[in-house]
Design a protein around this motif. Sequence first.
Motif, PDB file in Angstrom:
ATOM      1  N   GLN A  32       0.866  -1.050  -0.122  1.00 38.24           N
ATOM      2  CA  GLN A  32      -0.045  -0.079  -0.129  1.00 38.24           C
ATOM      3  C   GLN A  32       0.305   1.677   0.310  1.00 38.24           C
ATOM      4  O   GLN A  32       0.383   2.430  -0.460  1.00 38.24           O
ATOM      5  CB  GLN A  32      -1.150   0.209   1.259  1.00 38.24           C
ATOM      6  N   SER A  33       1.996   0.981   0.200  1.00 38.09           N
ATOM      7  CA  SER A  33       2.864   1.926   0.526  1.00 38.09           C
ATOM      8  C   SER A  33       4.334   2.005   0.152  1.00 38.09           C
ATOM      9  O   SER A  33       5.031   1.122   0.181  1.00 38.09           O
ATOM     10  CB  SER A  33       2.733   2.408   1.399  1.00 38.09           C
ATOM     11  N   ALA A  34       4.792   2.763  -0.564  1.00 37.79           N
ATOM     12  CA  ALA A  34       6.170   3.263  -0.766  1.00 37.79           C
ATOM     13  C   ALA A  34       7.678   2.599  -0.155  1.00 37.79           C
ATOM     14  O   ALA A  34       8.547   2.051   0.043  1.00 37.79           O
ATOM     15  CB  ALA A  34       6.208   3.908  -1.741  1.00 37.79           C
ATOM     16  N   PHE A  35       6.646   3.459   1.139  1.00 37.61           N
ATOM     17  CA  PHE A  35       8.313   3.968   1.906  1.00 37.61           C
ATOM     18  C   PHE A  35       7.623   3.552   3.383  1.00 37.61           C
ATOM     19  O   PHE A  35       6.459   3.725   4.083  1.00 37.61           O
ATOM     20  CB  PHE A  35       8.675   5.402   2.235  1.00 37.61           C
ATOM     21  N   SER A  36       8.591   3.179   3.944  1.00 41.61           N
ATOM     22  CA  SER A  36       8.295   2.564   5.632  1.00 41.61           C
ATOM     23  C   SER A  36       8.736   3.556   6.755  1.00 41.61           C
ATOM     24  O   SER A  36       9.771   4.372   6.108  1.00 41.61           O
ATOM     25  CB  SER A  36       8.311   0.806   5.884  1.00 41.61           C
ATOM     26  N   TYR A  37       8.949   3.930   7.710  1.00 40.46           N
ATOM     27  CA  TYR A  37       8.849   4.072   9.070  1.00 40.46           C
ATOM     28  C   TYR A  37      10.691   4.080   9.078  1.00 40.46           C
ATOM     29  O   TYR A  37      11.204   4.681   9.284  1.00 40.46           O
ATOM     30  CB  TYR A  37       8.535   3.977   9.728  1.00 40.46           C
ATOM     31  N   GLN A  38      10.661   2.503   8.669  1.00 40.40           N
ATOM     32  CA  GLN A  38      12.155   2.299   8.813  1.00 40.40           C
ATOM     33  C   GLN A  38      12.945   2.878   7.808  1.00 40.40           C
ATOM     34  O   GLN A  38      14.508   3.049   7.561  1.00 40.40           O
ATOM     35  CB  GLN A  38      12.614   0.842   8.988  1.00 40.40           C
TER      36      GLN A  38
END
Length: 80
Positions: A32-38
Motif C-alpha cells: 500500500q505504500s512505497a516507504f516505511s518508517y524504517q
Amino acid sequence: MFRNLVKLAGLSRWYHHEQHADRSNARKASGQSAFSYQDLKGLRKLAFWLFVISIFMNWGMFGAIMLIAWLAMWAISIIF
C-alpha cells in the motif's frame, strides 16, 4: 499518572509512536505504500550525519539543506 498527562497535553502522536511505526511497516509490506518508517529512519540518519559533517567541512548551504531535510523527515515520520 504520567501517561494521562501526556495524553492530555496532546502528545498522543509521540505516545503511540511504536504503533504508528508498526502500521507504516505493515503498509509497505502489503504494497500500500512505497516507504516505511524504517526507510524514513535511515534517510533521517543520513541527513543528520551529512549535516554534522557539513559543519566540520564548512559547507554552509549544503548543511542548511541537510538540516531542513532532517527536520522535515522528522515531521513526516510523526505524521506518517
